[in-house]
Enzyme design. Structure first.
Site, PDB file in Angstrom:
ATOM      1  N   SER A 183      49.741  39.884  63.259  1.00  0.00           N
ATOM      2  CA  SER A 183      51.156  39.754  63.606  1.00  0.00           C
ATOM      3  C   SER A 183      52.058  39.416  62.431  1.00  0.00           C
ATOM      4  O   SER A 183      53.260  39.663  62.483  1.00  0.00           O
ATOM      5  CB  SER A 183      51.328  38.707  64.703  1.00  0.00           C
ATOM      6  OG  SER A 183      50.764  37.468  64.308  1.00  0.00           O
TER       7      SER A 183
ATOM      8  N   LYS B 237      58.584  40.237  63.971  1.00  0.00           N
ATOM      9  CA  LYS B 237      59.765  39.604  64.565  1.00  0.00           C
ATOM     10  C   LYS B 237      61.036  40.438  64.443  1.00  0.00           C
ATOM     11  O   LYS B 237      61.946  40.331  65.279  1.00  0.00           O
ATOM     12  CB  LYS B 237      59.987  38.237  63.937  1.00  0.00           C
ATOM     13  CG  LYS B 237      58.985  37.166  64.364  1.00  0.00           C
ATOM     14  CD  LYS B 237      59.220  36.736  65.797  1.00  0.00           C
ATOM     15  CE  LYS B 237      58.386  35.504  66.152  1.00  0.00           C
ATOM     16  NZ  LYS B 237      58.665  35.041  67.522  1.00  0.00           N
TER      17      LYS B 237
END
Length: 414
Positions: A312, A62
């Site tokens: 991720s 992110k």
């Protein structure tokens, strides 16, 4: 599902925007390693590698999109500060990006957000507001804050700068694995998947790009079938990092135009994948981050190899991790709960436990009961919870006990 691109609008983010974002991120983000995955490679019949964004700054990808978005704010926007709403990874990415750029940041999180994520977000200098029981209520509070103060609302995925920043993962993959043939990416709103697809397809149009969603929060299949974003009426999944009820208006054409395949995985598959990564790859990965491995474990030969699976993120509350590990071990038949009838005589229980021990099972719990109207006179029911080596071992234990003359019922469960 193979994706039909007929009539799909042009993707809003291309390779050039991703490469420009990469220049902005130089010296800010880590070029995360690519690790081999021998067990998965054996299943797939060719190389499978793991792109470890769980080892990125803040513990997820992110920061790439958040920093790109904030870096491109003008001076007037920076002076007003930024605001975001998130239960975890986006919050930390925005908080760190704001700290690095000297921008005030307010982050709205649900009241039930995990304490480690709240503490981490605060440690990066953000002003954290705990508002509402759900992320939707936190988002509403963030929107109201932006309208009241003039702060810039930073969306977690639905902005071209965010998509471009996330896409830098794809540039790294193509450089680190030049012969890659498939890239598999978990997706919620579509920012990471769409960005990676822009980079990979721009550099290597022949490479397959596949997305993975949690079945309990799979908004993309109905949206792609309808030709436009559609909102789910409800969601339920342990993979909170990809629990997004509606694809974005910007990410929808990005994914629809560039992604070749999209699959969904269930909760048991997510749990098993997380346990596999802990045991075999020695990596701590959150359920959303393990979704790509879950898809490969279920259909290891679906895509051409070499396959790169993006992990991720790795931000998981220790209590949630404990629960998911137990669930994953049960799903893999590593726990077995049994009810066994034995004679009501001295030494019978000890003999039963010795028999189980001799077959290599570890006894976790024992409950010994004489009181039941369903029991014949002179019998005792023993409830056992065992740790086993897997499905074959469970079957062997059940067979051994029955051969010894015991009435046995059981099932894998934590």
């Amino acid at each position: 599902m193979g994706l039909d691109r007929a009539g799909t609008p042009r993707p809003p983010v291309g390779l050039g925007q991703v490469q420009a974002a990469r220049e902005l991120l130089a010296g800010v983000v880590t070029t995360t390693p690519v690790a081999g995955a021998r067990a998965l490679s054996e299943l797939a019949g060719g190389p499978v590698l793991l792109k470890c964004e769980n080892l990125q700054r803040t513990g997820s990808f992110k920061i790439r999109g958040a920093y790109t978005r904030l870096r491109r704010l003008d001076e007037r926007e920076r002076a007003r500060g930024v605001v975001a709403a998130s239960a975890g990874n986006h919050a930390q990415g925005v908080a760190l990006a704001a700290q690095l750029l000297g921008i005030r940041a307010a982050v709205f999180m649900p009241e039930g957000a995990a304490l480690p994520k709240i503490d981490a977000t605060r440690s990066y200098g953000a002003d954290v507001h705990l508002v509402g029981a759900t992320i939707e209520q936190s988002i509403a509070a963030a929107v109201e804050f932006a309208e009241r103060t003039g702060a810039v609302l930073v969306h977690p995925f639905d902005h071209p700068d965010v998509i471009a920043g996330q896409g830098t993962v794809g540039c790294e993959i193509v450089e680190q694995v030049p012969d890659v043939r498939t890239v598999v990416v978990a997706t919620g709103g579509g920012g990471l998947l769409g960005g990676v697809a822009a980079a990979v397809k721009g550099l290597r149009p022949d490479v397959t790009v596949a997305g993975v969603q949690a079945a309990g929060a799979a908004a993309w299949p109905p949206s792609l079938a309808a030709g436009a974003p559609r909102e789910l009426p409800r969601m339920r999944t342990i993979a909170d990092g990809i629990a997004v009820g509606r694809p974005g208006d910007v990410t929808y054409p990005q994914v629809a135009a560039l992604v070749d395949d999209l699959v969904t995985v269930g909760e048991d598959e997510l749990s098993r994948a997380l346990v596999h990564l802990l045991e075999r790859a020695k990596l701590v990965v959150e359920p959303a981050g393990a979704a790509t491995v879950a898809a490969l474990m279920r259909e290891p030969r679906r895509w051409p190899t070499p396959v790169v699976a993006v992990l991720s993120g790795g931000n998981i509350d220790p209590l949630v991790l404990l629960h998911v590990i137990q669930h994953g071990m049960a799903a893999a038949s590593r726990y077995l709960s049994l009810r066994v009838r034995v004679d009501d005589r001295p030494g019978a229980l000890a003999e039963l436990l010795a028999l189980i021990g001799s077959r290599g099972a570890n006894v976790l719990d024992v409950d010994h009961s004489r009181i039941s109207t369903a029991l014949p006179l002179g019998d005792v029911e023993v409830a056992l919870r065992l740790e086993t080596r897997g499905p074959e071992h469970c079957a062997e234990l059940m067979a051994t006990l029955r051969e010894a003359g015991h009435a046995v019922t059981g099932e894998p469960r934590p």
